[in-house]
Scaffold this motif. Structure first.
Motif, PDB file in Angstrom:
ATOM      1  N   ALA A  65       6.083  17.604  13.944  1.00 24.37           N
ATOM      2  CA  ALA A  65       6.719  18.147  12.747  1.00 24.37           C
ATOM      3  C   ALA A  65       5.779  17.918  11.570  1.00 24.37           C
ATOM      4  N   VAL A  66       5.419  19.021  10.902  1.00 18.78           N
ATOM      5  CA  VAL A  66       4.471  18.930   9.781  1.00 18.78           C
ATOM      6  C   VAL A  66       5.248  19.068   8.470  1.00 18.78           C
ATOM      7  N   ASP A  67       4.957  18.156   7.544  1.00 17.42           N
ATOM      8  CA  ASP A  67       5.671  18.099   6.260  1.00 17.42           C
ATOM      9  C   ASP A  67       5.112  19.144   5.293  1.00 17.42           C
ATOM     10  N   ASN A  68       5.967  20.081   4.844  1.00 15.08           N
ATOM     11  CA  ASN A  68       5.530  21.079   3.849  1.00 15.08           C
ATOM     12  C   ASN A  68       6.071  20.762   2.464  1.00 15.08           C
ATOM     13  N   GLY A  69       6.590  19.592   2.266  1.00 11.21           N
ATOM     14  CA  GLY A  69       7.189  19.246   0.965  1.00 11.21           C
ATOM     15  C   GLY A  69       8.678  19.533   0.972  1.00 11.21           C
ATOM     16  N   ASP A  70       9.041  20.816   0.892  1.00 20.36           N
ATOM     17  CA  ASP A  70      10.481  21.138   0.881  1.00 20.36           C
ATOM     18  C   ASP A  70      10.984  21.578   2.256  1.00 20.36           C
ATOM     19  N   SER A  71      10.118  21.507   3.258  1.00 17.37           N
ATOM     20  CA  SER A  71      10.543  21.873   4.622  1.00 17.37           C
ATOM     21  C   SER A  71       9.627  21.186   5.632  1.00 17.37           C
ATOM     22  N   TRP A  72      10.008  21.309   6.923  1.00 16.55           N
ATOM     23  CA  TRP A  72       9.175  20.806   8.015  1.00 16.55           C
ATOM     24  C   TRP A  72       8.920  21.968   8.974  1.00 16.55           C
ATOM     25  N   THR A  73       7.735  21.970   9.590  1.00 16.34           N
ATOM     26  CA  THR A  73       7.457  22.972  10.616  1.00 16.34           C
ATOM     27  C   THR A  73       7.347  22.240  11.951  1.00 16.34           C
ATOM     28  N   ILE A  74       8.204  22.623  12.895  1.00 15.59           N
ATOM     29  CA  ILE A  74       8.236  21.921  14.186  1.00 15.59           C
ATOM     30  C   ILE A  74       7.633  22.806  15.277  1.00 15.59           C
ATOM     31  N   THR A  75       6.697  22.215  16.037  1.00 14.08           N
ATOM     32  CA  THR A  75       6.031  22.947  17.114  1.00 14.08           C
ATOM     33  C   THR A  75       6.009  22.066  18.363  1.00 14.08           C
ATOM     34  N   GLY A  76       6.402  22.632  19.490  1.00 14.38           N
ATOM     35  CA  GLY A  76       6.370  21.854  20.736  1.00 14.38           C
ATOM     36  C   GLY A  76       7.414  22.341  21.721  1.00 14.38           C
ATOM     37  N   THR A  77       7.529  21.621  22.836  1.00 17.71           N
ATOM     38  CA  THR A  77       8.455  22.029  23.898  1.00 17.71           C
ATOM     39  C   THR A  77       9.288  20.842  24.367  1.00 17.71           C
ATOM     40  N   VAL A 137      16.237  16.289  17.378  1.00 18.03           N
ATOM     41  CA  VAL A 137      14.907  16.425  17.967  1.00 18.03           C
ATOM     42  C   VAL A 137      14.042  15.214  17.610  1.00 18.03           C
ATOM     43  N   LEU A 138      13.389  14.665  18.632  1.00 14.38           N
ATOM     44  CA  LEU A 138      12.418  13.586  18.401  1.00 14.38           C
ATOM     45  C   LEU A 138      11.035  14.229  18.319  1.00 14.38           C
ATOM     46  N   ALA A 139      10.334  13.997  17.212  1.00 19.88           N
ATOM     47  CA  ALA A 139       9.019  14.631  17.026  1.00 19.88           C
ATOM     48  C   ALA A 139       8.063  13.646  16.360  1.00 19.88           C
ATOM     49  N   ARG A 140       6.793  13.931  16.556  1.00 17.88           N
ATOM     50  CA  ARG A 140       5.767  13.107  15.908  1.00 17.88           C
ATOM     51  C   ARG A 140       5.502  13.676  14.516  1.00 17.88           C
ATOM     52  N   THR A 141       5.677  12.843  13.496  1.00 17.90           N
ATOM     53  CA  THR A 141       5.401  13.284  12.122  1.00 17.90           C
ATOM     54  C   THR A 141       4.091  12.698  11.615  1.00 17.90           C
ATOM     55  N   ASP A 142       3.666  11.608  12.245  1.00 11.15           N
ATOM     56  CA  ASP A 142       2.443  10.942  11.782  1.00 11.15           C
ATOM     57  C   ASP A 142       1.678  10.398  12.979  1.00 11.15           C
ATOM     58  N   GLY A 143       0.384  10.323  12.857  1.00 12.24           N
ATOM     59  CA  GLY A 143      -0.443   9.726  13.903  1.00 12.24           C
ATOM     60  C   GLY A 143      -0.556  10.610  15.132  1.00 12.24           C
ATOM     61  N   ALA A 171      13.808  20.175   4.437  1.00 13.62           N
ATOM     62  CA  ALA A 171      13.439  18.757   4.313  1.00 13.62           C
ATOM     63  C   ALA A 171      14.632  17.871   4.647  1.00 13.62           C
ATOM     64  N   ALA A 172      15.828  18.366   4.302  1.00 12.18           N
ATOM     65  CA  ALA A 172      17.046  17.566   4.512  1.00 12.18           C
ATOM     66  C   ALA A 172      17.406  17.408   5.988  1.00 12.18           C
ATOM     67  N   ALA A 173      16.650  18.081   6.877  1.00  8.37           N
ATOM     68  CA  ALA A 173      16.949  17.954   8.315  1.00  8.37           C
ATOM     69  C   ALA A 173      16.446  16.630   8.883  1.00  8.37           C
ATOM     70  N   LEU A 174      15.553  15.946   8.160  1.00  9.33           N
ATOM     71  CA  LEU A 174      15.060  14.645   8.643  1.00  9.33           C
ATOM     72  C   LEU A 174      16.248  13.692   8.796  1.00  9.33           C
ATOM     73  N   LEU A 175      16.360  13.079   9.973  1.00 13.08           N
ATOM     74  CA  LEU A 175      17.465  12.138  10.223  1.00 13.08           C
ATOM     75  C   LEU A 175      16.923  10.716  10.075  1.00 13.08           C
ATOM     76  N   GLY A 176      17.489   9.975   9.157  1.00 17.08           N
ATOM     77  CA  GLY A 176      17.017   8.595   8.954  1.00 17.08           C
ATOM     78  C   GLY A 176      15.679   8.577   8.254  1.00 17.08           C
ATOM     79  N   LYS A 177      14.909   7.525   8.554  1.00 15.26           N
ATOM     80  CA  LYS A 177      13.638   7.348   7.837  1.00 15.26           C
ATOM     81  C   LYS A 177      12.486   7.969   8.614  1.00 15.26           C
ATOM     82  N   ARG A 178      11.575   8.599   7.901  1.00 16.02           N
ATOM     83  CA  ARG A 178      10.342   9.094   8.504  1.00 16.02           C
ATOM     84  C   ARG A 178       9.612   7.922   9.166  1.00 16.02           C
ATOM     85  N   GLY A 179       9.230   8.110  10.425  1.00 13.07           N
ATOM     86  CA  GLY A 179       8.497   7.057  11.144  1.00 13.07           C
ATOM     87  C   GLY A 179       9.398   6.049  11.844  1.00 13.07           C
TER      88      GLY A 179
END
Ligand SMILES: Cc1cc2nc3c(=O)[nH]c(=O)nc-3n(C[C@H](O)[C@H](O)[C@H](O)COP(=O)(O)OP(=O)(O)OC[C@H]3O[C@@H](n4cnc5c(N)ncnc54)[C@H](O)[C@@H]3O)c2cc1C
Length: 385
Positions: free
Chosen positions: A150-162, A177-183, A230-238
């Motif tokens: 999931a890539v952070d666009n500021g006001d949204s996220w772009t999710i890519t994967g399967t 959805v569980l996704a990698r936002t960092d690293g 952006a509000a779709a993030l559940l809990g804390k980033r990371g």
């Protein structure tokens, strides 16, 4: 009722007999009036939104959600009583199961106020169904290896994967959805985050995967650069890893981990009562019943621990390991001990239920974490190195 963990289990249960009687009366009425046909593995395959709405109408969904979010403020033990009766009677609870079991507590624990107000009332009223977006083609047991990004666009996220094996995604209103936002995937537990993604979505492709009986209960779900707010993030980033572990505790700890095939045992027992049982069949019935009773006591203890606010991870892993093994053993014991021939069609409901159970047996020890993985959790929890 306050649970401290030292009480006798019978004492814990005795407070809920009235609720149990009510649920049994509801289920007897439903099954007598064609509301449902009992079957095994009904919590995964019995998808019936009408039934879910009727259960919600009795106040038996979102039982542990606080009233301010549309729930009923009741205890995990009361929810256990309702779940146990639904499962033992083979009621079609699949539509609401995932949402009620793990997404409600997860959103309560980690969600923003907006997410709680948006999703919890729908779960409690049986109108909002969820899917679990954890597993991927190369990350099942090894969940930390997820590649969905999931890539952070500021006001949204772009999710890519399967994602894969996503139960009910084709019918769900949302998916966590569980996704990698960092690293990188090599960073393992750090850099993972969770998202609540509304479905359907124009850039999320949901492809059915057929199981051996030809049914399509689960899916491959492909995120083609899907944008979510952006509000779709559940809990804390990371913090996704810790959150997922909390969610899995709810996913693994319930009575569905030993009761999936209980309707077959009940139907077989009724059949033997009507037709007469051989000594060998009596022995088999007795052995299965004794195992089920021991498992029930363990499962009840898990619910009591949850009610007391503790985290019974090791006990829950143990119950799921022993319980899901029992589910398959039960099917094989009934098959081997009777003259029944499993048939998918035809008028004999017991033969149909047996066929359904045989075809579903391979999944019991896989879904929600394989038994090998659970034994690792138990061993670590017991300090075995
Ligand atoms: C019916 C069903 C429904 C499901 N629904 C969902 C869903 O809705 N959402 C979702 O996200 N996932 C879902 N799953 C996926 C499920 O959680 C995974 O199948 C499970 O976690 C195993 O992962 P895997 O299939 O990638 O197997 P793998 O991880 O590839 O494992 C293959 C085999 O290797 C063994 N193994 C792996 N690692 C170890 C180890 N460290 N030590 C010992 N043995 C090991 C496993 O026990 C297994 O026997 C579902 C699965 C099934 C069968």
């Amino acid at each position: 009722m306050t649970v401290t963990g030292t009480e006798h289990l019978d004492g814990i249960e005795s407070g809920f007999e009235h609720l149990r009687t009510e649920v049994r009366a509801f289920l007897s009425h439903e099954s007598a009036t064609g509301g449902f046909v009992p079957d095994t593995d009904s919590w995964m395959t019995g998808f019936d939104p009408g039934f879910s709405a009727r259960v919600a109408g009795r106040g038996w969904l979102g039982m542990t959600i606080p009233t301010e979010y549309g729930g009923h403020g009741r205890s995990p033990l009361e929810r256990f009583v309702v779940s146990e009766e639904m499962l033992a009677h083979g009621a079609p609870v699949a539509a609401h199961w995932i949402a009620d079991r793990q997404m409600a507590p997860s959103i309560l624990a980690n969600g923003s106020e907006e997410q709680k107000r948006r999703y919890l009332p729908g779960i409690a009223s049986g109108r909002s169904f969820f899917a679990i977006g954890m597993s991927e083609p190369d990350a099942g047991s090894d969940l930390a290896a997820v590649r969905t990004r999931a890539v952070d666009n500021g006001d949204s996220w772009t999710i890519t994967g399967t994602k894969v094996w996503t139960t009910g995604a084709h019918l769900a209103h949302a998916m966590v959805v569980l996704a990698r936002t960092d690293g990188q995937p090599g960073d393992r537990h750090s850099g993972l985050s969770q998202f609540v993604v509304d479905l359907p979505h124009p850039d999320i492709e949901i492809r059915p995967l057929r199981s051996i009986d030809g049914q399509a209960h689960f899916n491959e779900v492909v995120f083609h650069g899907a944008q979510v707010p952006a509000a779709a993030l559940l809990g804390k980033r990371g913090n996704g890893w810790a959150q997922v572990m909390g969610e899995l505790a709810f996913e693994r700890s319930g009575p569905e981990r030993y009761l999936s095939t209980m309707p077959l045992l009940r139907a077989w027992a009724a059949h033997l009562a009507a037709t007469g049982a051989t000594p060998g069949q009596r022995q088999t019935l007795g052995t299965l019943t004794a195992r089920a009773w021991a498992l029930r006591r363990m499962s009840l203890r898990v619910a009591a621990e949850l009610t007391a606010g503790r985290k019974p991870d090791v006990l829950a892993a143990m119950v799921k390991d022993v319980g899901s093994t029992f589910e398959g053993d039960l099917v094989e014991a009934v098959r081997a001990s009777s003259a029944l021939v499993a048939r998918r069609g035809g008028a004999d409901s017991l033969a149909r239920m047996l066929a359904h159970s045989v075809l579903h047996t391979p999944v019991f020890t896989l879904r929600g974490g394989t038994n090998e993985i659970l034994r690792g959790i138990v061993a670590r929890g017991l300090g075995v190195r």
